[in-house]
Design an enzyme around this catalytic site. Sequence first.
Site, PDB file in Angstrom:
ATOM      1  N   TRP A   1       0.831  -1.210   0.000  1.00  0.00           N
ATOM      2  CA  TRP A   1       0.000   0.000   0.000  1.00  0.00           C
ATOM      3  C   TRP A   1       0.858   1.250   0.000  1.00  0.00           C
ATOM      4  O   TRP A   1       0.538   2.240  -0.667  1.00  0.00           O
ATOM      5  CB  TRP A   1      -0.971  -0.006   1.184  1.00  0.00           C
ATOM      6  CG  TRP A   1      -1.989  -1.105   1.072  1.00  0.00           C
ATOM      7  CD1 TRP A   1      -2.136  -2.179   1.907  1.00  0.00           C
ATOM      8  CD2 TRP A   1      -2.979  -1.265   0.048  1.00  0.00           C
ATOM      9  NE1 TRP A   1      -3.159  -2.980   1.459  1.00  0.00           N
ATOM     10  CE2 TRP A   1      -3.689  -2.440   0.337  1.00  0.00           C
ATOM     11  CE3 TRP A   1      -3.337  -0.515  -1.078  1.00  0.00           C
ATOM     12  CZ2 TRP A   1      -4.742  -2.897  -0.468  1.00  0.00           C
ATOM     13  CZ3 TRP A   1      -4.385  -0.970  -1.879  1.00  0.00           C
ATOM     14  CH2 TRP A   1      -5.072  -2.142  -1.566  1.00  0.00           C
TER      15      TRP A   1
ATOM     16  N   ASP B   1      -1.064   6.820   6.508  1.00  0.00           N
ATOM     17  CA  ASP B   1      -2.133   5.907   6.106  1.00  0.00           C
ATOM     18  C   ASP B   1      -2.339   4.934   7.264  1.00  0.00           C
ATOM     19  O   ASP B   1      -1.507   4.070   7.505  1.00  0.00           O
ATOM     20  CB  ASP B   1      -1.729   5.170   4.823  1.00  0.00           C
ATOM     21  CG  ASP B   1      -2.749   4.118   4.398  1.00  0.00           C
ATOM     22  OD1 ASP B   1      -3.764   3.929   5.101  1.00  0.00           O
ATOM     23  OD2 ASP B   1      -2.517   3.477   3.346  1.00  0.00           O
TER      24      ASP B   1
ATOM     25  N   LYS C   1     -11.479  -1.521   7.275  1.00  0.00           N
ATOM     26  CA  LYS C   1     -10.546  -2.349   8.027  1.00  0.00           C
ATOM     27  C   LYS C   1     -10.887  -2.356   9.527  1.00  0.00           C
ATOM     28  O   LYS C   1     -10.775  -3.366  10.172  1.00  0.00           O
ATOM     29  CB  LYS C   1      -9.103  -1.874   7.825  1.00  0.00           C
ATOM     30  CG  LYS C   1      -8.658  -1.830   6.367  1.00  0.00           C
ATOM     31  CD  LYS C   1      -8.258  -3.187   5.841  1.00  0.00           C
ATOM     32  CE  LYS C   1      -8.082  -3.253   4.333  1.00  0.00           C
ATOM     33  NZ  LYS C   1      -7.336  -2.192   3.701  1.00  0.00           N
TER      34      LYS C   1
END
Length: 361
Positions: free
Chosen positions: A102, A169, A193
Amino acid sequence: MKKHNYSAGPCILPQEVFEKSAEAILNFNNSGLSILEISHRSKDFVAVMDEARALALDLLGLTGKGYQALFLAGGASLEFLMVPYNLMKENGKAAYLDSGTWASAAIKEAKFFGETVVVASSKEQNYNHVPKGYEVPADANYFHCTSNNTIFGTQMKEFPNLDMPIVCDMSSDIFSRVLDFSKFDIIYAGAQKNMGPAGTTLVVIKEEILGKNGKTIPSMLDYAKHIKAESMYNTPPVFPVYASLLTLQWLKKLGGIPAIEKINNAKATLLYTEIDRNPLFKGAAAVEDRSNMNATFLLNDEAHTPIFDALWKEAGISGLPGHRSVGGYRASMYNALPIESVQVLVDVMKDLEKKVSKTRL
Ligand SMILES: *Cc1c(COP(=O)(O)O)cnc(C)c1O
């Protein structure tokens, strides 16, 4: 029967969130309307949005500190480009830590906007650890990092002190552990998530860092426009925001981040202790960087795969296979996963050990 859901995302949410969401789909706040059909400008939904934004800041300890919370659409992936669009200056540069897939996706987007310095990368070791001991160029417009590497099961335990905005993030560990969140200038997290269903992204921004790069930003990508419109520049993802609010209320009732951190530590200790003790398994990530959210582990002997897979499926476990780039298994232990589910997995691992030692005799 409710499964023990170890999925990495979308993920398990508190049972009461499922129940209250179901109620709201049929009749929201006794209004005679479904949450799916109400106007986002209705008084009832404006109250949802306001409370969700305020509660997110409250739980992070950022109320009254110059921050704004937004619930946007487009996933964490859209933030990969909104961040450089809003923060990178003309002929400026940005600094990124490459700690996983990511992080590397965020770097790829930043490169569209300008010079992107990768301060360190663990890619050569298949991201099995978080890089440390790097230097960040002092003239970077901001530093970007990923607090938890969902795929590889590593987590940053420390963050650098820098004289520039720090962007993080936190998609896969937001609201899971106590941090000094005021260290960060932008925090973003896809809801699916640890907070809600897919469809919205929480973005927390220190307002004073905006409007300094001299760029004209297309409206939908402009954080300042979203702040001015109180997170309703266009139709927001009404239902994901509502379900996220329910999760935040659940967390607040539980005692907030300090309370959930204790539970998360207990769950992670329970599982990692078994991974380290059981001779059939080994952890996939560097021990000092192990994630409390996503535990990655492997069987020492792949021949045991069919019997282990049969055992955990029989025990009502779902979502355990690892990401294809790591293989093995990944147990995602997000906030709403009960410790009882971790005990079920540990028992299955012990059971496998017993069965294997019997066949050896
Ligand atoms: C899942 C994930 C993303 C991508 O999120 P989307 O909402 O699907 O765009 C980004 N970063 C991290 C750390 C993730 O775990």
